[in-house]
Write an enzyme that holds these catalytic residues in place. Structure first.
Site, mmCIF file in Angstrom:
data_model
loop_
_atom_site.group_PDB
_atom_site.id
_atom_site.type_symbol
_atom_site.label_atom_id
_atom_site.label_comp_id
_atom_site.label_asym_id
_atom_site.label_seq_id
_atom_site.Cartn_x
_atom_site.Cartn_y
_atom_site.Cartn_z
ATOM 1 N N CYS A 106 3.860 -2.411 2.448
ATOM 2 C CA CYS A 106 4.033 -1.072 1.886
ATOM 3 C C CYS A 106 3.672 -1.110 0.396
ATOM 4 C CB CYS A 106 5.474 -0.601 2.075
ATOM 5 S SG CYS A 106 5.744 1.083 1.467
ATOM 6 N N ASP A 140 5.246 0.282 -1.870
ATOM 7 C CA ASP A 140 6.484 0.401 -2.659
ATOM 8 C C ASP A 140 6.562 -0.694 -3.735
ATOM 9 O OD1 ASP A 140 9.346 0.120 -3.404
ATOM 10 O OD2 ASP A 140 9.643 1.624 -1.843
ATOM 11 N N ARG A 156 8.930 -1.998 -5.146
ATOM 12 C CA ARG A 156 10.048 -2.949 -5.040
ATOM 13 C C ARG A 156 9.796 -4.055 -4.017
ATOM 14 N NH1 ARG A 156 14.144 1.659 -3.517
ATOM 15 N NH2 ARG A 156 12.288 2.135 -2.290
ATOM 16 N N HIS A 185 9.789 -2.402 5.010
ATOM 17 C CA HIS A 185 11.090 -2.610 4.351
ATOM 18 C C HIS A 185 12.046 -1.476 4.691
ATOM 19 C CE1 HIS A 185 10.448 0.496 1.175
ATOM 20 N NE2 HIS A 185 9.183 0.275 1.511
ATOM 21 N N CYS A 198 12.438 2.799 3.589
ATOM 22 C CA CYS A 198 11.055 3.079 3.170
ATOM 23 C C CYS A 198 10.879 4.593 2.977
ATOM 24 C CB CYS A 198 10.089 2.567 4.235
ATOM 25 S SG CYS A 198 8.358 2.888 3.853
HETATM 26 ZN ZN LIG Z 1 7.811 1.785 1.913
#
Ligand SMILES: [Zn+2]
Length: 217
Positions: free
Chosen positions: A42, A44, A46, A98, A101
């Site tokens: 992803c 993302d 993090r 994750h 999400c």
């Molecule tokens: Zn995500």
């Protein structure tokens, strides 16, 4: 100092430190790459792929998008996959999503019709939700519903990878790569494996390709 200037400064410090620890580091890396892993994760911020598995430069070929999707008509994803499997000859493909999400959360909610691109991208996750709607809707909290769809989305993407001609051809010819579906916990930093598909995995006949029998010459 502006925020982006900090990045440039940090890069100088990183490069200097690497050269001190290992003087030949960049020369070796510049020659070639031979990563063993393709990582589909992803976007993302993090979930930084190399950091969470402590991988070094050159160890992982990486593709990231919203909600770690492998879409069979996405030429970006397919180009990465073909290059990784056929040229780099990776031994493993890891789809790592994750919990919590944002992309999966958005797919479970009604979106504004004006968010055209986002809606199109999330449509694929909505299709997975549709397949498992009864199971997901039966869960008591929104967090549980999101996290179960996160897991199912990862499993679905691993299976879509196995349905591509690129992977089926590599399984047929070279008995690699192994496909892994993993989920990462934002709250504890740990990865849990959900699914492993080895080259002898039985493919649903709907998605099987017809490979000609090889004749001895
Ligand atoms: Zn995500």
């Amino acid at each position: 100092m502006k925020s982006f200037e900090k990045l440039l400064l940090a890069n100088k410090a990183w490069s200097t430190e690497k050269k001190i620890i290992d003087p030949g580091f960049f020369e070796r890396l510049a020659e070639t790459q031979k990563p063993e892993f393709l990582w589909i994760g992803c976007s993302d911020s993090r979930v930084p792929a190399e950091i969470i598995v402590n991988a070094k430069p050159g160890e992982m070929f990486i593709h990231r998008n919203i909600a770690n999707q492998m879409i069979a008509t996405d030429f970006n994803c397919l180009s990465v996959l073909q290059y990784a499997v056929e040229v780099l000859q990776v031994k493993h493909i890891i789809v790592c999503g994750h919990y919590n999400c944002g992309g999966v959360k958005a797919a479970l909610a009604k979106q504004s019709p004006s968010l055209i691109i986002t809606n199109k991208w999330l449509m694929h996750i909505k299709q997975t939700y549709r397949l498992y709607k009864d199971e997901i809707d039966a869960l008591p909290s929104e967090t549980q519903r999101i996290n179960r769809l996160v897991e199912l989305n990862i499993i679905e993407q691993a299976q879509i990878l196995a349905h591509t001609s690129i992977v089926q051809n590599a399984w047929h010819q070279h008995q690699r790569p192994v496909i892994h579906g993993w989920v990462y916990g934002l709250s504890d930093g740990l990865i849990n494996p959900l699914i492993t598909l080895t080259p002898d995995t039985e493919i649903d006949p709907v998605f099987q390709y017809d490979f000609p029998l090889q004749t001895a010459s």
